[in-house]
Design an enzyme around this catalytic site. Structure first.
Site, short mmCIF file in Angstrom:
data_model
loop_
_atom_site.label_atom_id
_atom_site.label_comp_id
_atom_site.label_asym_id
_atom_site.label_seq_id
_atom_site.Cartn_x
_atom_site.Cartn_y
_atom_site.Cartn_z
CD1 TRP A 50 50.44 37.53 29.99
CD2 TRP A 50 51.93 35.92 30.28
NE1 TRP A 50 49.76 36.38 30.31
CE2 TRP A 50 50.65 35.37 30.49
CE3 TRP A 50 53.04 35.08 30.39
CZ2 TRP A 50 50.46 34.03 30.83
CZ3 TRP A 50 52.84 33.75 30.72
CH2 TRP A 50 51.56 33.24 30.93
CG ASP A 195 43.94 38.19 34.82
OD1 ASP A 195 44.34 39.19 34.20
OD2 ASP A 195 44.49 37.09 34.73
CD GLU A 432 51.57 37.04 39.79
OE1 GLU A 432 51.57 36.01 40.50
OE2 GLU A 432 50.89 37.14 38.75
C1 DGY Z 1 46.83 34.24 33.77
O1 DGY Z 1 46.87 33.16 33.18
O2 DGY Z 1 46.71 34.35 34.99
C2 DGY Z 1 47.00 35.47 33.01
O3 DGY Z 1 46.81 36.59 33.78
C3 DGY Z 1 46.16 35.48 31.77
O4 DGY Z 1 46.82 36.36 30.95
#
Ligand code: DGY
Length: 470
Positions: A50, A195, A432
């Site tokens: 990423w 997100d 995370e």
């Molecule tokens: C995910 O798949 O959760 C990511 O944040 C997308 O980049």
């Protein structure tokens, strides 16, 4: 490859004191996720490279191995698009087929766009916040403490990466800001890196999802509790937006004309301002042309001006702007501290931001397990203590605040964030994200960027050379 010289915890504990088990554990996480020239974001949930994860990872790796840190960025930038875009995911061709969705086959960018890398490893069509120039400069700075040879190698690396960084920032200043507002437009919440933040709720609510095939939620296989991940109504919209982006041939201009989700993202834009400042320092080292330096300076200035226009005096925060609805998105999240991250904020704005950070709306909330800002203010309707960016505490967000507070001359406040973050991770592990009130680790475990920011925090208290040789 990262050095596999494993640390003897007992030996290093004697040499370096109480921080050492954490150093050993952080190294272990990065080692576990090391794929050779790049690092997967996490063991099972994120088996690919990423973009912004990699930049943070490079910052952490700099304290272990300068060359490997440089390689992390080199590998990512090897998949830069012709437009200058650095893709948000570079897909690992050897990842198990059912490990992640939507993967390379779903995106199929090479088939849609002549600007995409034509051969595997393929990429997604999105991008993520540009932490990379900050990381490249950090590598060079750390190399300076290691010795002359390391500094010379790091200088060569800056010479090599500078044109790519410049092309990346130019892409953001042009394709992603055709209005020349200084603010970057995102066309998918994934591009923000945050997100499911309620920052996007208003803009997503206006999107009507059309005909779509059923899709698998592979992400839910890797965690204990589905409420820690975005909800299915959000995922439907994410996948619908992907469909529209592909339908537009991943063409920036076509997306801009037709796309239902176009938002000026203040966190992304603030990181770009700070990254442009870093790029200016890199330009100095590599003796870039005056013309290029002037352009970078102009982008940074324009970015500050753009952020100033998004400042909300009542909330004491910056607000994202929905271009489609033509209105700000009024939600209190950590992204609102954008002017702090951009740097050089007005003194009264700094006071207002610090007041907000320490208020009950963020790190001053009386029920927090550690005095660290939840990703979304618990005062917001859209707050959810367990759900991804709707409330949990994220170490990378805290790293950005810590780093920005130091640049703002607020060393003491920065030290509090560092201390609380290290305590949190020492106690709960390299998660995370964390539930803000109970401190429970959530999402994926052994998250690479959590380990990376720990190493950078520890380098503040323990010299890098000691971390490296431990
Ligand atoms: C995910 O798949 O959760 C990511 O944040 C997308 O980049």
């Amino acid at each position: 490859m990262m050095s596999s010289r494993n640390i003897s915890v007992v030996r290093t504990e004697i040499a370096l004191g109480a921080e050492v088990p954490l150093i050993a554990r952080a190294r272990h996480v990065l080692h576990l996720n090391d794929m050779g020239g790049w690092t997967r974001a996490a063991l099972s949930l994120y088996p690919h490279q990423w973009s912004w994860d990699s930049a943070f990872i490079a910052i952490g790796l700099a304290h272990l191995d300068i060359r490997r840190a440089a390689q992390e960025l080199r590998t990512l930038f090897a998949h830069q698009w012709m437009t200058g875009k650095v893709p948000h995911i570079v897909f690992n061709p050897t990842a198990p087929p059912d490990s992640y969705y939507p993967g390379a086959d779903h995106w199929a960018c090479a088939a849609s766009s002549p600007d995409a890398p034509p051969a595997p490893p393929y990429t997604s069509c999105l991008c993520q916040p540009p932490v990379h120039a900050i990381a490249a400069l950090r590598i060079w700075e750390v190399a300076g403490h290691v010795g002359e040879k390391a500094r010379a190698e790091a200088t060569d690396f800056l010479r090599e990466i500078y044109p790519r960084l410049f092309a990346w920032h130019r892409y953001l200043a042009t394709f992603r800001d055709p209005e020349r507002s200084g603010l970057v437009t995102i066309y998918h919440p994934w591009a923000s890196g945050t997100d499911n933040s309620p920052r996007w709720d208003g803009a997503l609510a206006a999107i009507e999802v059309g005909e779509m095939d059923a899709y698998p939620r592979l992400d839910l296989k890797h965690i204990d509790d589905p409420s820690e991940r975005p909800a299915s109504a959000e995922y439907d919209r994410y996948l619908w937006l992907v469909k529209l982006i592909k339908r537009a041939g991943c063409d920036e201009r076509a997306i801009y004309r037709s796309h239902p989700f176009l938002v000026k993202d203040v966190l992304f834009s603030a990181i770009l301002v700070a990254a442009n400042e870093a790029l200016l320092e890199i330009a100095e080292v590599v003796k870039a042309s005056d013309e290029e330096r002037e352009l970078v300076e102009r982008w940074a200035g324009r970015g500050r001006k753009g952020l100033e226009e998004c400042w909300d005096e009542k909330l004491n925060l910056c607000l994202d702007y929905d271009l489609r609805a033509d209105k700000p998105l009024r939600v209190r999240t950590v992204a609102g501290f954008a002017p702090l991250i951009a740097g050089q904020q007005r003194p009264e704005q700094l006071t207002a931001l610090l007041g907000e950070l320490d208020s009950v709306a963020f790190a001053g909330h009386p029920e927090l397990r550690w005095p660290l800002p939840p990703s979304t203010s618990p005062k917001e309707m859209g707050f959810h203590a367990r759900s991804y960016w709707r409330g949990p505490v994220w170490p990378v967000a805290n790293w950005l605040l810590w780093w920005s507070l130091i640049r703002a001359g607020e060393a003491e406040r920065a030290a509090q964030i560092r201390r609380a973050s290290l305590d949190q991770i020492a106690e709960e592990g390299f998660a995370e994200y964390f539930e803000p009130f109970s401190g429970e680790p959530l999402g994926s475990g052994e998250q690479s960027w959590t380990a990376a920011v720990v190493l950078d925090w520890l380098a503040d208290g323990v010299r890098s050379a000691e971390i490296r040789t431990a």
